[in-house]
Motif scaffolding. Structure first.
Motif, PDB file in Angstrom:
ATOM      1  N   PHE A  90      36.765  49.134  44.839  1.00 16.37           N
ATOM      2  CA  PHE A  90      38.177  49.677  45.334  1.00 16.37           C
ATOM      3  C   PHE A  90      39.096  49.304  44.591  1.00 16.37           C
ATOM      4  CE2 PHE A  90      41.862  48.988  47.979  1.00 16.37           C
ATOM      5  CZ  PHE A  90      42.088  50.247  48.616  1.00 16.37           C
ATOM      6  N   LYS A  91      39.856  50.307  43.972  1.00 15.89           N
ATOM      7  CA  LYS A  91      40.814  50.037  42.938  1.00 15.89           C
ATOM      8  C   LYS A  91      40.453  49.072  41.930  1.00 15.89           C
ATOM      9  CE  LYS A  91      45.150  51.246  45.342  1.00 15.89           C
ATOM     10  NZ  LYS A  91      46.506  50.928  45.816  1.00 15.89           N
ATOM     11  N   GLY A  92      39.272  49.201  41.431  1.00 18.64           N
ATOM     12  CA  GLY A  92      38.707  48.189  40.287  1.00 18.64           C
ATOM     13  C   GLY A  92      38.142  46.902  40.613  1.00 18.64           C
ATOM     14  N   TRP A  93      38.026  46.741  41.886  1.00 19.39           N
ATOM     15  CA  TRP A  93      37.628  45.570  42.544  1.00 19.39           C
ATOM     16  C   TRP A  93      36.010  45.808  43.154  1.00 19.39           C
ATOM     17  CZ3 TRP A  93      40.249  40.932  41.394  1.00 19.39           C
ATOM     18  CH2 TRP A  93      41.642  41.178  40.993  1.00 19.39           C
ATOM     19  N   GLU A  94      35.445  44.745  43.080  1.00 15.70           N
ATOM     20  CA  GLU A  94      34.149  44.787  43.827  1.00 15.70           C
ATOM     21  C   GLU A  94      34.389  43.549  44.903  1.00 15.70           C
ATOM     22  OE1 GLU A  94      31.123  43.685  40.844  1.00 15.70           O
ATOM     23  OE2 GLU A  94      31.029  45.557  40.310  1.00 15.70           O
ATOM     24  N   VAL A  95      33.837  43.901  46.137  1.00 19.01           N
ATOM     25  CA  VAL A  95      34.326  43.361  47.354  1.00 19.01           C
ATOM     26  C   VAL A  95      32.877  42.876  47.942  1.00 19.01           C
ATOM     27  CG1 VAL A  95      35.589  43.301  49.523  1.00 19.01           C
ATOM     28  CG2 VAL A  95      36.369  44.649  47.603  1.00 19.01           C
ATOM     29  N   VAL A  96      32.992  41.840  48.445  1.00 25.10           N
ATOM     30  CA  VAL A  96      31.643  41.109  49.420  1.00 25.10           C
ATOM     31  C   VAL A  96      31.920  40.614  50.507  1.00 25.10           C
ATOM     32  CG1 VAL A  96      30.037  39.308  49.349  1.00 25.10           C
ATOM     33  CG2 VAL A  96      30.189  40.883  47.286  1.00 25.10           C
ATOM     34  N   PHE A  97      31.407  40.999  51.388  1.00 30.10           N
ATOM     35  CA  PHE A  97      31.588  40.301  53.016  1.00 30.10           C
ATOM     36  C   PHE A  97      30.496  39.389  53.200  1.00 30.10           C
ATOM     37  CE2 PHE A  97      33.637  44.378  52.873  1.00 30.10           C
ATOM     38  CZ  PHE A  97      34.731  44.211  53.176  1.00 30.10           C
ATOM     39  N   SER A  98      30.735  38.215  53.609  1.00 33.92           N
ATOM     40  CA  SER A  98      29.629  37.124  53.605  1.00 33.92           C
ATOM     41  C   SER A  98      29.987  36.372  55.145  1.00 33.92           C
ATOM     42  CB  SER A  98      29.753  36.061  52.635  1.00 33.92           C
ATOM     43  OG  SER A  98      29.463  36.657  51.290  1.00 33.92           O
ATOM     44  N   LEU A  99      28.728  36.098  55.513  1.00 34.26           N
ATOM     45  CA  LEU A  99      29.039  34.997  56.799  1.00 34.26           C
ATOM     46  C   LEU A  99      29.326  33.543  56.082  1.00 34.26           C
ATOM     47  CD1 LEU A  99      26.053  35.655  58.999  1.00 34.26           C
ATOM     48  CD2 LEU A  99      28.380  36.645  58.867  1.00 34.26           C
ATOM     49  N   VAL A 100      30.579  32.974  56.498  1.00 37.16           N
ATOM     50  CA  VAL A 100      30.933  31.798  55.951  1.00 37.16           C
ATOM     51  C   VAL A 100      31.034  30.726  56.949  1.00 37.16           C
ATOM     52  CG1 VAL A 100      32.111  32.841  54.015  1.00 37.16           C
ATOM     53  CG2 VAL A 100      33.113  32.166  56.107  1.00 37.16           C
ATOM     54  N   ALA A 101      30.820  29.380  56.466  1.00 32.99           N
ATOM     55  CA  ALA A 101      31.175  28.353  57.432  1.00 32.99           C
ATOM     56  C   ALA A 101      31.701  27.026  56.637  1.00 32.99           C
ATOM     57  CB  ALA A 101      30.093  27.970  58.086  1.00 32.99           C
ATOM     58  N   ASP A 102      32.379  26.487  57.297  1.00 35.63           N
ATOM     59  CA  ASP A 102      33.188  25.315  56.688  1.00 35.63           C
ATOM     60  C   ASP A 102      32.068  24.312  55.929  1.00 35.63           C
ATOM     61  OD1 ASP A 102      36.108  23.958  57.119  1.00 35.63           O
ATOM     62  OD2 ASP A 102      34.646  22.695  56.467  1.00 35.63           O
ATOM     63  N   ARG A 103      32.335  23.835  54.791  1.00 32.25           N
ATOM     64  CA  ARG A 103      31.319  22.972  54.150  1.00 32.25           C
ATOM     65  C   ARG A 103      31.346  21.652  54.654  1.00 32.25           C
ATOM     66  NH1 ARG A 103      28.524  23.929  48.722  1.00 32.25           N
ATOM     67  NH2 ARG A 103      28.678  25.986  48.783  1.00 32.25           N
ATOM     68  N   SER A 104      32.171  21.344  55.469  1.00 31.60           N
ATOM     69  CA  SER A 104      31.948  19.852  56.305  1.00 31.60           C
ATOM     70  C   SER A 104      30.935  20.064  57.230  1.00 31.60           C
ATOM     71  CB  SER A 104      33.214  19.677  57.066  1.00 31.60           C
ATOM     72  OG  SER A 104      33.750  20.466  57.980  1.00 31.60           O
ATOM     73  N   LEU A 105      30.555  21.075  57.922  1.00 29.13           N
ATOM     74  CA  LEU A 105      29.266  21.304  58.698  1.00 29.13           C
ATOM     75  C   LEU A 105      28.203  20.997  58.033  1.00 29.13           C
ATOM     76  CD1 LEU A 105      30.236  24.598  60.401  1.00 29.13           C
ATOM     77  CD2 LEU A 105      30.057  22.367  61.612  1.00 29.13           C
ATOM     78  N   GLY A 106      27.032  20.541  58.367  1.00 23.15           N
ATOM     79  CA  GLY A 106      25.573  20.436  58.123  1.00 23.15           C
ATOM     80  C   GLY A 106      25.475  21.934  57.684  1.00 23.15           C
ATOM     81  N   PHE A 107      24.550  22.382  56.800  1.00 23.51           N
ATOM     82  CA  PHE A 107      24.167  23.717  56.526  1.00 23.51           C
ATOM     83  C   PHE A 107      23.458  24.183  57.906  1.00 23.51           C
ATOM     84  CE2 PHE A 107      21.579  27.148  53.965  1.00 23.51           C
ATOM     85  CZ  PHE A 107      22.813  27.877  53.738  1.00 23.51           C
ATOM     86  N   ASP A 108      22.556  23.628  58.377  1.00 25.09           N
ATOM     87  CA  ASP A 108      21.882  24.331  59.585  1.00 25.09           C
ATOM     88  C   ASP A 108      22.744  24.413  60.917  1.00 25.09           C
ATOM     89  OD1 ASP A 108      19.335  24.431  58.383  1.00 25.09           O
ATOM     90  OD2 ASP A 108      19.353  22.400  58.251  1.00 25.09           O
ATOM     91  N   ASP A 109      23.953  23.875  60.712  1.00 22.02           N
ATOM     92  CA  ASP A 109      24.719  23.912  61.880  1.00 22.02           C
ATOM     93  C   ASP A 109      25.720  25.261  61.761  1.00 22.02           C
ATOM     94  OD1 ASP A 109      23.949  21.678  62.952  1.00 22.02           O
ATOM     95  OD2 ASP A 109      25.421  20.549  62.023  1.00 22.02           O
ATOM     96  N   ARG A 110      25.457  25.996  60.676  1.00 27.22           N
ATOM     97  CA  ARG A 110      26.454  26.940  60.565  1.00 27.22           C
ATOM     98  C   ARG A 110      26.475  28.215  61.189  1.00 27.22           C
ATOM     99  NH1 ARG A 110      21.562  27.676  57.460  1.00 27.22           N
ATOM    100  NH2 ARG A 110      21.167  29.667  57.105  1.00 27.22           N
ATOM    101  N   HIS A 111      25.195  28.529  61.953  1.00 25.55           N
ATOM    102  CA  HIS A 111      25.000  29.481  62.799  1.00 25.55           C
ATOM    103  C   HIS A 111      25.975  29.904  63.752  1.00 25.55           C
ATOM    104  CE1 HIS A 111      21.500  30.730  60.369  1.00 25.55           C
ATOM    105  NE2 HIS A 111      20.977  29.335  60.831  1.00 25.55           N
ATOM    106  N   THR A 112      26.437  28.544  64.331  1.00 24.10           N
ATOM    107  CA  THR A 112      27.117  28.823  65.524  1.00 24.10           C
ATOM    108  C   THR A 112      28.774  28.652  65.312  1.00 24.10           C
ATOM    109  OG1 THR A 112      26.487  26.458  65.934  1.00 24.10           O
ATOM    110  CG2 THR A 112      25.520  28.208  67.565  1.00 24.10           C
ATOM    111  N   TYR A 113      28.836  28.707  64.090  1.00 23.31           N
ATOM    112  CA  TYR A 113      30.267  28.639  63.376  1.00 23.31           C
ATOM    113  C   TYR A 113      30.673  29.576  62.532  1.00 23.31           C
ATOM    114  CZ  TYR A 113      30.421  24.065  65.806  1.00 23.31           C
ATOM    115  OH  TYR A 113      30.429  23.102  66.775  1.00 23.31           O
TER     116      TYR A 113
END
Ligand code: FRU
Length: 490
Positions: A90-113
């Motif tokens: 889009f207008k010269g930019w590549e765009v990615v959508f990702s599920l993201v979560a705060d890095r203060s969470l444990g990686f396995d706790d990410r799903h509910t946040y």
């Protein structure tokens, strides 16, 4: 095909197309899925891959760069698509959508946040930084927007799960995703079943020389909830799967928009619903099992399907369920993030699955599974020796699986290296890093893996080891393949 000694022959599948509205569901059978064990080397020693190299993702090194520059955990990801699986910039930019979560969470706790976040980078850049050169743009939806659809606001957690993004004329985006509410007690048990819903929200994308931003996404259209008829719901099984919408247009049915998604066969948990057709054995095969035999081992707790729905209006806010296009009854419980990929006049259904979600007596790696047919509803042929395995993480089926948070000592260190693979134009495949290593020495991921490339040729899908370095391309590489035509709208 000639059966491997000691194993059954795979089921015969014609690839024949049916009308999308027909009541025909292709079966990924036990006879099919047992071809994975048939191709696994029973003598592969500790920490070696037991599966054929041509179906195995090259091993990802442990010292991976983080695409978010320490800002967020990143997992399931996708880009802008136009309904034909192309990936515009889009207008010269590549765009990615990702599920993201705060890095203060444990990686396995990410799903509910999980929140939907986005990244952008300039398109057509020859040399990029090792981590892919993305800038994190923040959350996509305003706070609270995805939770507003739930009548019962007493949820303990409310989160945004996977989906897909379509770009339309000008700068209009429609995001299809899964809004989820959890109703949990303090001890993690369910006060009532979680509530996943397939939702669409419309917004606008903007860009200038400094970057990309988005507006809108306030109105959320609550479109589909599992119906209990084709798709198992929470009343039938509190652990049901219903999520991950992907929409596309089918050249064979112009003017219509379809959606595939992850579901389960609609039956009350524990009901013995598997049939001889789910087993899929040919008459006289010496290596058959009866449905009762495998259900006595509990295989009927695994009832994955891939759902189909058709849009009823141009705004793609109203949908009707159609029968599932694939079931994996007594085979596997999860066929996730399904997508329809068209090549050489064939329709490929790609979906991801886990080693840990296979039914009793069936085994296979984390990775991408593929099915090819003549239409979006077909008697799909599982790719690669009839097995369905398209691209697995390096795994040793002779040893226990372990878990991403507790990998097995004897496993190949790459068994959980990648998940949530998504097949892109040209056979490129992106995925996220989960865990790399064995129990004595492992690291967690939370960023995108190197992109790899598949050669897709009829029912043969093989890894291109000449791509990148020994088959591994750049980290977090989600390239566009054309630029979105911009009207005056933006
Ligand atoms: C795949 C997946 C998706 C789901 C998301 C939740 O990795 O299980 O099916 O939308 O993760 O985190």
């Amino acid at each position: 095909p000639v059966p491997v000694p000691g194993f059954p022959a795979p089921t015969a599948h014609s690839q024949q197309a049916y009308d999308p509205t027909d009541d025909f569901t292709a079966k990924w059978t036990r006879a099919d899925a047992r071809q994975i064990a048939a191709m696994s080397d029973p003598t592969a020693p500790s920490r070696e891959n037991s599966l054929p190299e041509e179906y195995t993702m090259p091993t990802v090194p442990k010292d991976f760069p983080d695409m978010s520059n320490d800002q967020v955990w990143v997992w399931d990801s996708w880009t802008l698509t136009d309904g034909t699986s192309n990936q515009p910039s889009f207008k010269g930019w590549e765009v990615v959508f990702s599920l993201v979560a705060d890095r203060s969470l444990g990686f396995d706790d990410r799903h509910t946040y999980a929140r939907l976040g986005y990244f952008y980078r300039k398109a057509n850049v020859a040399e990029r930084p090792a981590n892919g050169g993305w800038t994190y743009g923040g959350h996509v939806f305003p706070d609270g927007a995805s939770g507003a659809i739930f009548e019962d606001q007493s949820f303990s957690h409310q989160t945004e799960w996977s989906g897909s993004t379509r770009i339309f004329d000008g700068n209009k985006l429609r995001i299809f995703y899964t809004a989820v509410a959890f109703y949990r007690n303090e001890d993690g048990s369910n006060r009532k079943p979680y509530d996943p819903r397939i939702v669409q929200s419309e917004g606008r994308i903007f860009a200038d020389e400094n970057g990309v931003w988005m507006t809108g996404f306030r109105d959320q259209h609550d479109m589909l909830q599992a119906d209990g008829t084709y798709y198992q719901n929470g009343a039938q099984n509190e652990f049901f799967n219903f999520r991950d919408p992907f929409t596309f247009e089918d050249p064979a049915h112009p003017g219509k928009t379809y959606m595939v998604f992850e579901g389960n066969t609609a039956a009350p948990r524990g009901e013995r619903v598997c049939t001889a057709a789910d087993m899929g054995y040919r008459a006289g095969d010496p290596y058959t099992e009866t449905a009762d035999e495998v259900m006595d081992r509990g295989a009927h707790y695994q009832l994955a399907n891939v759902g189909l729905a058709v849009a009823d209006n141009a705004a793609l806010t109203e949908w009707t369920f159609l029968p599932p296009i694939l079931s994996a009854n007594c085979v596997n419980d999860q066929t996730e993030r399904p997508q329809i990929y068209m090549k050489d006049g064939k329709y490929y259904l790609f979906t991801i699955s886990h080693r840990g979600t296979y039914a009793a007596g069936i085994d296979g790696p984390e990775g991408v599974y593929g099915f090819v047919g003549d239409g979006i509803r077909s008697d799909f042929q599982p790719v690669n020796r009839g097995s369905g395995l398209a691209l697995g993480s390096p795994s040793n089926l002779n040893f226990a699986a372990g878990k991403p948070f507790a990998p097995d000592y004897n496993q190949h260190p790459g068994q959980f290296q990648a998940y949530s693979h998504y097949v892109m134009p040209g056979g490129l495949v992106q995925s996220f890093i989960d865990t790399i290593g064995t129990s004595d020495d492992f690291v967690r991921g939370g960023t995108l893996a190197p992109t790899v490339k598949l050669d897709i040729d009829g029912s043969d899908v093989t890894v291109d080891r000449s791509y990148g370095h020994d088959g591994l391309g750049q980290w977090a590489d989600i390239p566009s393949n054309y630029s979105h035509p911009i009207s005056s709208a933006s």
